[in-house]
Design a protein around this motif. Structure first.
Motif, PDB file in Angstrom:
ATOM      1  N   ALA A   6       0.828  -1.208   0.000  1.00  0.00           N
ATOM      2  CA  ALA A   6       0.000   0.000   0.000  1.00  0.00           C
ATOM      3  C   ALA A   6       0.860   1.254   0.000  1.00  0.00           C
ATOM      4  O   ALA A   6       0.574   2.224  -0.727  1.00  0.00           O
ATOM      5  CB  ALA A   6      -0.927  -0.006   1.214  1.00  0.00           C
ATOM      6  N   LEU A   7       1.917   1.261   0.806  1.00  0.00           N
ATOM      7  CA  LEU A   7       2.818   2.408   0.817  1.00  0.00           C
ATOM      8  C   LEU A   7       3.486   2.584  -0.544  1.00  0.00           C
ATOM      9  O   LEU A   7       3.670   3.715  -1.019  1.00  0.00           O
ATOM     10  CB  LEU A   7       3.869   2.249   1.910  1.00  0.00           C
ATOM     11  N   ALA A   8       3.856   1.465  -1.177  1.00  0.00           N
ATOM     12  CA  ALA A   8       4.449   1.552  -2.516  1.00  0.00           C
ATOM     13  C   ALA A   8       3.457   2.143  -3.507  1.00  0.00           C
ATOM     14  O   ALA A   8       3.826   2.956  -4.367  1.00  0.00           O
ATOM     15  CB  ALA A   8       4.915   0.170  -2.967  1.00  0.00           C
ATOM     16  N   GLY A   9       2.186   1.755  -3.389  1.00  0.00           N
ATOM     17  CA  GLY A   9       1.171   2.304  -4.293  1.00  0.00           C
ATOM     18  C   GLY A   9       0.957   3.787  -4.080  1.00  0.00           C
ATOM     19  O   GLY A   9       0.886   4.569  -5.045  1.00  0.00           O
ATOM     20  N   LEU A  10       0.841   4.204  -2.814  1.00  0.00           N
ATOM     21  CA  LEU A  10       0.680   5.627  -2.524  1.00  0.00           C
ATOM     22  C   LEU A  10       1.901   6.420  -2.995  1.00  0.00           C
ATOM     23  O   LEU A  10       1.772   7.513  -3.561  1.00  0.00           O
ATOM     24  CB  LEU A  10       0.475   5.830  -1.021  1.00  0.00           C
ATOM     25  N   GLY A  11       3.085   5.869  -2.737  1.00  0.00           N
ATOM     26  CA  GLY A  11       4.305   6.560  -3.133  1.00  0.00           C
ATOM     27  C   GLY A  11       4.448   6.674  -4.634  1.00  0.00           C
ATOM     28  O   GLY A  11       4.849   7.728  -5.155  1.00  0.00           O
ATOM     29  N   ARG A  12       4.119   5.600  -5.355  1.00  0.00           N
ATOM     30  CA  ARG A  12       4.236   5.644  -6.821  1.00  0.00           C
ATOM     31  C   ARG A  12       3.237   6.633  -7.403  1.00  0.00           C
ATOM     32  O   ARG A  12       3.556   7.335  -8.389  1.00  0.00           O
ATOM     33  CB  ARG A  12       4.010   4.240  -7.404  1.00  0.00           C
ATOM     34  N   ALA A  13       2.059   6.713  -6.804  1.00  0.00           N
ATOM     35  CA  ALA A  13       1.076   7.694  -7.264  1.00  0.00           C
ATOM     36  C   ALA A  13       1.601   9.111  -7.048  1.00  0.00           C
ATOM     37  O   ALA A  13       1.452   9.984  -7.917  1.00  0.00           O
ATOM     38  CB  ALA A  13      -0.249   7.494  -6.528  1.00  0.00           C
ATOM     39  N   ALA A  14       2.215   9.361  -5.897  1.00  0.00           N
ATOM     40  CA  ALA A  14       2.789  10.680  -5.626  1.00  0.00           C
ATOM     41  C   ALA A  14       3.927  10.988  -6.597  1.00  0.00           C
ATOM     42  O   ALA A  14       4.064  12.126  -7.075  1.00  0.00           O
ATOM     43  CB  ALA A  14       3.284  10.742  -4.183  1.00  0.00           C
ATOM     44  N   GLN A  15       4.741   9.977  -6.898  1.00  0.00           N
ATOM     45  CA  GLN A  15       5.833  10.187  -7.856  1.00  0.00           C
ATOM     46  C   GLN A  15       5.305  10.573  -9.239  1.00  0.00           C
ATOM     47  O   GLN A  15       5.869  11.447  -9.910  1.00  0.00           O
ATOM     48  CB  GLN A  15       6.667   8.913  -7.969  1.00  0.00           C
ATOM     49  N   ARG A  16       4.221   9.934  -9.652  1.00  0.00           N
ATOM     50  CA  ARG A  16       3.645  10.253 -10.969  1.00  0.00           C
ATOM     51  C   ARG A  16       3.062  11.668 -10.982  1.00  0.00           C
ATOM     52  O   ARG A  16       3.209  12.398 -11.963  1.00  0.00           O
ATOM     53  CB  ARG A  16       2.562   9.234 -11.330  1.00  0.00           C
ATOM     54  N   LEU A  17       2.400  12.047  -9.879  1.00  0.00           N
ATOM     55  CA  LEU A  17       1.819  13.383  -9.813  1.00  0.00           C
ATOM     56  C   LEU A  17       2.900  14.463  -9.850  1.00  0.00           C
ATOM     57  O   LEU A  17       2.717  15.517 -10.469  1.00  0.00           O
ATOM     58  CB  LEU A  17       0.982  13.531  -8.542  1.00  0.00           C
ATOM     59  N   LEU A  18       4.027  14.190  -9.201  1.00  0.00           N
ATOM     60  CA  LEU A  18       5.110  15.167  -9.130  1.00  0.00           C
ATOM     61  C   LEU A  18       6.186  14.918 -10.182  1.00  0.00           C
ATOM     62  O   LEU A  18       7.237  15.560 -10.155  1.00  0.00           O
ATOM     63  CB  LEU A  18       5.731  15.145  -7.726  1.00  0.00           C
TER      64      LEU A  18
ATOM     65  N   PRO B  19       7.998   3.008  -1.630  1.00  0.00           N
ATOM     66  CA  PRO B  19       7.505   2.875  -0.250  1.00  0.00           C
ATOM     67  C   PRO B  19       7.904   4.044   0.647  1.00  0.00           C
ATOM     68  O   PRO B  19       7.124   4.467   1.514  1.00  0.00           O
ATOM     69  CB  PRO B  19       8.145   1.568   0.228  1.00  0.00           C
ATOM     70  N   ALA B  20       9.123   4.596   0.445  1.00  0.00           N
ATOM     71  CA  ALA B  20       9.527   5.764   1.234  1.00  0.00           C
ATOM     72  C   ALA B  20       8.653   6.963   0.895  1.00  0.00           C
ATOM     73  O   ALA B  20       8.254   7.733   1.774  1.00  0.00           O
ATOM     74  CB  ALA B  20      10.999   6.081   0.995  1.00  0.00           C
ATOM     75  N   TRP B  21       8.349   7.135  -0.370  1.00  0.00           N
ATOM     76  CA  TRP B  21       7.413   8.178  -0.764  1.00  0.00           C
ATOM     77  C   TRP B  21       6.026   7.899  -0.201  1.00  0.00           C
ATOM     78  O   TRP B  21       5.282   8.821   0.141  1.00  0.00           O
ATOM     79  CB  TRP B  21       7.351   8.273  -2.290  1.00  0.00           C
ATOM     80  N   GLY B  22       5.683   6.628  -0.090  1.00  0.00           N
ATOM     81  CA  GLY B  22       4.381   6.261   0.475  1.00  0.00           C
ATOM     82  C   GLY B  22       4.264   6.645   1.934  1.00  0.00           C
ATOM     83  O   GLY B  22       3.168   6.982   2.415  1.00  0.00           O
ATOM     84  N   ILE B  23       5.384   6.582   2.666  1.00  0.00           N
ATOM     85  CA  ILE B  23       5.374   7.046   4.058  1.00  0.00           C
ATOM     86  C   ILE B  23       4.983   8.512   4.112  1.00  0.00           C
ATOM     87  O   ILE B  23       4.182   8.939   4.962  1.00  0.00           O
ATOM     88  CB  ILE B  23       6.751   6.809   4.700  1.00  0.00           C
ATOM     89  N   ALA B  24       5.526   9.307   3.179  1.00  0.00           N
ATOM     90  CA  ALA B  24       5.183  10.731   3.120  1.00  0.00           C
ATOM     91  C   ALA B  24       3.720  10.924   2.724  1.00  0.00           C
ATOM     92  O   ALA B  24       3.018  11.778   3.292  1.00  0.00           O
ATOM     93  CB  ALA B  24       6.108  11.443   2.138  1.00  0.00           C
ATOM     94  N   ALA B  25       3.243  10.142   1.755  1.00  0.00           N
ATOM     95  CA  ALA B  25       1.848  10.263   1.328  1.00  0.00           C
ATOM     96  C   ALA B  25       0.889   9.887   2.451  1.00  0.00           C
ATOM     97  O   ALA B  25      -0.137  10.548   2.663  1.00  0.00           O
ATOM     98  CB  ALA B  25       1.604   9.389   0.102  1.00  0.00           C
ATOM     99  N   ALA B  26       1.219   8.816   3.199  1.00  0.00           N
ATOM    100  CA  ALA B  26       0.375   8.410   4.320  1.00  0.00           C
ATOM    101  C   ALA B  26       0.360   9.465   5.410  1.00  0.00           C
ATOM    102  O   ALA B  26      -0.659   9.671   6.088  1.00  0.00           O
ATOM    103  CB  ALA B  26       0.864   7.077   4.884  1.00  0.00           C
ATOM    104  N   SER B  27       1.499  10.155   5.582  1.00  0.00           N
ATOM    105  CA  SER B  27       1.557  11.238   6.562  1.00  0.00           C
ATOM    106  C   SER B  27       0.600  12.357   6.188  1.00  0.00           C
ATOM    107  O   SER B  27      -0.145  12.872   7.043  1.00  0.00           O
ATOM    108  CB  SER B  27       2.985  11.784   6.658  1.00  0.00           C
ATOM    109  N   LEU B  28       0.591  12.738   4.913  1.00  0.00           N
ATOM    110  CA  LEU B  28      -0.292  13.813   4.464  1.00  0.00           C
ATOM    111  C   LEU B  28      -1.757  13.399   4.573  1.00  0.00           C
ATOM    112  O   LEU B  28      -2.592  14.153   5.097  1.00  0.00           O
ATOM    113  CB  LEU B  28       0.055  14.190   3.026  1.00  0.00           C
ATOM    114  N   LEU B  29      -2.092  12.214   4.097  1.00  0.00           N
ATOM    115  CA  LEU B  29      -3.481  11.746   4.182  1.00  0.00           C
ATOM    116  C   LEU B  29      -3.918  11.586   5.634  1.00  0.00           C
ATOM    117  O   LEU B  29      -5.049  11.927   6.000  1.00  0.00           O
ATOM    118  CB  LEU B  29      -3.631  10.423   3.429  1.00  0.00           C
ATOM    119  N   GLY B  30      -3.004  11.067   6.462  1.00  0.00           N
ATOM    120  CA  GLY B  30      -3.335  10.883   7.872  1.00  0.00           C
ATOM    121  C   GLY B  30      -3.623  12.196   8.569  1.00  0.00           C
ATOM    122  O   GLY B  30      -4.500  12.268   9.441  1.00  0.00           O
TER     123      GLY B  30
END
Length: 647
Positions: free
Chosen positions: A17-29, A44-55
Motif C-alpha cells: 500500500a505504501l508503494a502504491g501511494l508513493g508511486r502515485a505521488a511520484q507520478r503526480l510530481l 515505499p519511502a514516498w508512500g510514508i510521506a503520502a500516508a503522513s499527508l493523508l493521515g
C-alpha cells in the motif's frame, strides 16, 4: 501459526500500500528516473510521506478510524497493482536484459533472506515485560504505555489523536505522522503487532530507498544491492514505538529528490518529503531542515545565483502548508503549532513552575556527543577532500556536489542541537536515522567516484568500504542476528496476544475502574496501562510526565495535593485514576537515578515532576472520596472531600 500468517500478510499488504501511494505521488510530481522500475525502489519511502499527508487530513476531520485506515490500505494495494501494470505496459521503460551476474544474484539473495528474517521476527512482541528497565523489542513501559501506544489506539477508537494537553510526549516528541502509520499497522490486528511497522515494513522501505539512491548516483547493480544491505547492519534499537526507520527511509528519499533535475516541480517534491520527515519525529527536524537548507545554499554558491535561495523559500512555504493540518491539531491540543520552533505551548518552562534551571551537559552526555559527532565530521572532511581532487570532480557532476557536504554537515550540527536539547546520554538513539542514511550516502558516493581512483584502488574501494562499515557496526548486527532475531522469531511464531489475550485480567480491571466514571465526563489518568482504556466512552487525559505540559497556568505539582486538586477542578476534571501500587511504572525504587544531575536537566526535571505528582495524589487520596479501588489502581473524586480526612 494462523495468527502469525495473518499478521505477516497484513504487514506485506501495508508495504504494498505504501508503494502504491508513493508511486502515485511520484507520478503526480513527475519524479524523473532512468527507468520506472527503479522508481518503485523508493516508492515505499514516498508512500510514508503520502500516508503522513493523508493521515493529517483524516485526523483533523476525526475520520482516521480502524475501518477507514483498513479501507485506505486495501485501496492503496489495488492502486499499487494498477500502477505496476501501467508501468509494465511501457516497453522502453523496462530494465534492459543483462547477462547473468552471479555476484549480484548472491547479494540479492542475501538481502532478501536477511530482510525476511527481520520482517518475520517483528510480527509479534512480548508486550508486557516484568522488568520496567527491559530494552529489547517490547513495549516500553514508559514511552509506549504512557503515550506512543496510547495515541494510535485513541485514533483507531475515535478517529483522531484527540486533544490531550497533559501528555508531554504527544507535544514534544513529534507531530502525528508516526502514530498514523502505527494505527494503519494494527488497525485489523492486536496491538502486539505494532513493531511490524519499524521492524518490517519501514526496514524494507529503507533498504529499497538505499538501492534507489545508489542507482541515482550512478552505481552498478552490484553496488546498489550492497548499499541496500547497509541498513540491515544497523540496530535501530526499538526501545519504543517512535519513528527511526521511517525517518531514515524518508531522509534517503529526500536526498534522492535533491538530486533530481532542476524543474518547476522539484521544490514540491522536496517539500513533500521534508514535511513528512518533520511530521514523523521532532528529532528528525534538525537533520532534514539543515540538509535541505544547506543543499540549496550550496547550489546558490556553486551557481553564483540567488535563484536557488528563492526556490528554497518556496520549498519552505510548501512544507509549512503540507504540515499545517498536523500543526493545527497540535495547536488545539497543546497550544503550539510545532514545539519548540513555533512556541513552547503548554510546557512547564512557559509557566515558570520548574525548580530546575538548565544545567551544563552531564559529563557522560558530553563524552557521547564528541564520540557521536566524530563520524559525520570525518565523512564531511573526506567528501570535501574528494571534491578538491580534479579526477573525482570530473567523475562527479557539479549538481551532485552540494548533497554530501550538506548531508554530513546537517548530521554533525544535529548532534550538537539534539544533544543540548535533550541532555540525555541516550542521544545515540535519536541520531540513528541520519547515521543509517549517512552511511548509505557515503557508500553510494564512493561507488560513484571510485572509477576516478587509481586502478588498483578503484576495484576494491567499494568492497573495502562495505567491510569497514560492517566492522564498525559489528556490535550491532552480531547480537541482532545471533541473539535478538532468534528470540523474536520464536515470539512471532507463537503469536500469543499478550495485550488482550492472557492479560485480559488487566483489561478487565482497567475497564472496571473506568465504569465508575460517568460516560462523557473527563478523566485524568496516571496508570501503568492507559492504552487499555475505552477512549470513546470518556475524554481521557494521559499524564505521562505529570506537570511537564498542562493547560494554563500549569499544573502546580510542586505545590502540594490541594493546589493540584484545585487546578484540576478549575479545568473541569473531577476524576483521577492512579496506579498507586506501581506508581504508574515509575517508582522511586527503579528510577531514582533519573532524578540525579547525571541524567541531565530535562530528565531530572521530568522525574522530579512524576515523584512530586505521586506525593500529590497520595495527599489527595487521603482527603477526597474514593470511587473505586483494587490492589493496583484507585479512582478519586476530587469534588467530594472526605468529611474527616485521614491523618
Amino acid at each position: 501459526m494462523p495468527d502469525f500468517l495473518y499478521a505477516l500478510a497484513w504487514g506485506l499488504a501495508l508495504l504494498l500500500a505504501l508503494a502504491g501511494l508513493g508511486r502515485a505521488a511520484q507520478r503526480l510530481l513527475r519524479l524523473p528516473a532512468p527507468s520506472r522500475f527503479r522508481l518503485w525502489l523508493d516508492a515505499p519511502a514516498w508512500g510514508i510521506a503520502a500516508a503522513s499527508l493523508l493521515g493529517s487530513l483524516l485526523n483533523l476531520a476525526s475520520l482516521a478510524t480502524a475501518a477507514a485506515l483498513i479501507t485506505l490500505t486495501l485501496t492503496s494495494d489495488l492502486l499499487a497493482i494498477a500502477l505496476l501494470l501501467l508501468d509494465l505496459r511501457s516497453p522502453r521503460r523496462l530494465p534492459r536484459k543483462r547477462p547473468r551476474d552471479l555476484p549480484f544474484t548472491l547479494l540479492t539473495l542475501l538481502l532478501l533472506v536477511l530482510l525476511a528474517l527481520r520482517f518475520t521476527s517483528s510480527v509479534t512482541v512480548d508486550s508486557f515485560h516484568i522488568d520496567p528497565r527491559w530494552h529489547g523489542i517490547r513495549f516500553n513501559t514508559l514511552d509506549d504505555m504512557h503515550s506512543y501506544l496510547v495515541s494510535p489506539i485513541r485514533m483507531l477508537q475515535t478517529g483522531s489523536l484527540g486533544h490531550d494537553p497533559f501528555n508531554s510526549r504527544s507535544m514534544m516528541s513529534a507531530l502525528g505522522a508516526q502514530h498514523t502509520l502505527t494505527a494503519m499497522t494494527i488497525a485489523p490486528l492486536a496491538e502486539d503487532h505494532a513493531h511490524l511497522l519499524e521492524g518490517g515494513v519501514a526496514l524494507a522501505a529503507l533498504c529499497a530507498a538505499a538501492a534507489a539512491l545508489a542507482y541515482r548516483l550512478g552505481a552498478s547493480r552490484r553496488l546498489a544491492a550492497t548499499a541496500a544491505l547497509i541498513p540491515l547492519l544497523i540496530d535501530f534499537t526499538y526501545t519504543n514505538l517512535s519513528a527511526n526507520v521511517t525517518v531514515a527511509a524518508t531522509l534517503l528519499a529526500l536526498a534522492s529528490a535533491l538530486l533530481t533535475r532542476r524543474d518547476l516541480l522539484r521544490p514540491l517534491r522536496i517539500a513533500f518529503l521534508l514535511a513528512a520527515a518533520c511530521s514523523l519525529k521532532g528529532t528528525a527536524i534538525p537533520p532534514a531542515v539543515l540538509l535541505v537548507a544547506t543543499a540549496f545554499l550550496g547550489e546558490a554558491l556553486l551557481r553564483k545565483s540567488l535563484r536557488p535561495l528563492l526556490i528554497a523559500l518556496l520549498t519552505a512555504i510548501v512544507t509549512f502548508l503540507l504540515m499545517l493540518p498536523w500543526m493545527l491539531w497540535q495547536y488545539a491540543s497543546s497550544g503550539t503549532l510545532l514545539y519548540p520552533l513555533l512556541g513552547a505551548g503548554y510546557h512547564i518552562t512557559r509557566w515558570h513552575l520548574s525548580p530546575f534551571p538548565p544545567q551544563p551537559l552531564p559529563e557522560q552526555t558530553a563524552r557521547r556527543l564528541w564520540i557521536g559527532i566524530s563520524l559525520p565530521l570525518l565523512l564531511l572532511i573526506l567528501s570535501a577532500l574528494a571534491l578538491l581532487l580534479p579526477a573525482t570532480r570530473r567523475r562527479l557532476p557539479a549538481r551532485l556536489w552540494p548533497l554530501p557536504i550538506a548531508f554530513f554537515l546537517a548530521w554533525a550540527v544535529s548532534w550538537l542541537l539534539i544533544t543540548n536539547a535533550t541532555q540525555t546520554p541516550d542521544v545515540f538513539r535519536y541520531l540513528t536515522a541520519p547515521r543509517a542514511a549517512g552511511l548509505v550516502l557515503a557508500f553510494a558516493l564512493l561507488a560513484r567516484i571510485a572509477p576516478a581512483l587509481p586502478p588498483r584502488i578503484a576495484a576494491s574501494a567499494a568492497p573495502i568500504a562495505f567491510l569497514l562499515i560492517a566492522l564498525f557496526t559489528a556490535d550491532e548486527w552480531v547480537p541482532r542476528y545471533f541473539t535478538y532475531t532468534p528470540r523474536d522469531l520464536a515470539a512471532s511464531f507463537a503469536s500469543e496476544h499478550l495485550v488482550r489475550g492472557p492479560h485480559n485480567e488487566i483489561l478487565n480491571r482497567i475497564r472496571q475502574l473506568q465504569s465508575h466514571v460517568p460516560p462523557g465526563q473527563p478523566l485524568l489518568v496516571y496508570l501503568a496501562e492507559p492504552a487499555l482504556l475505552d477512549f470513546r466512552r470518556n475524554p481521557i487525559f494521559v499524564a505521562d510526565w505529570p506537570g511537564e505540559v498542562s493547560p494554563p497556568p500549569g499544573m502546580p505539582v510542586f505545590s502540594g495535593g490541594r493546589a493540584v486538586r484545585d487546578y484540576l477542578l478549575a479545568h473541569h476534571i473531577r476524576y483521577v485514576a492512579y496506579a498507586y501500587r506501581r506508581q504508574a511504572n515509575f517508582s522511586r525504587q527503579y528510577y531514582a537515578d533519573y532524578a540525579t544531575p547525571a541524567a541531565g536537566s530535562v530528565l531530572r526535571r521530568q522525574a522530579a515532576e512524576s515523584f512530586a505528582f505521586q506525593d500529590d495524589l497520595t495527599e489527595i487520596a487521603a482527603n477526597c472520596a474514593t470511587l473505586y479501588k483494587n490492589p493496583e489502581e484507585i479512582l478519586l473524586d476530587l469534588a467530594t472531600p472526605i468529611t474527616q480526612p485521614s491523618p
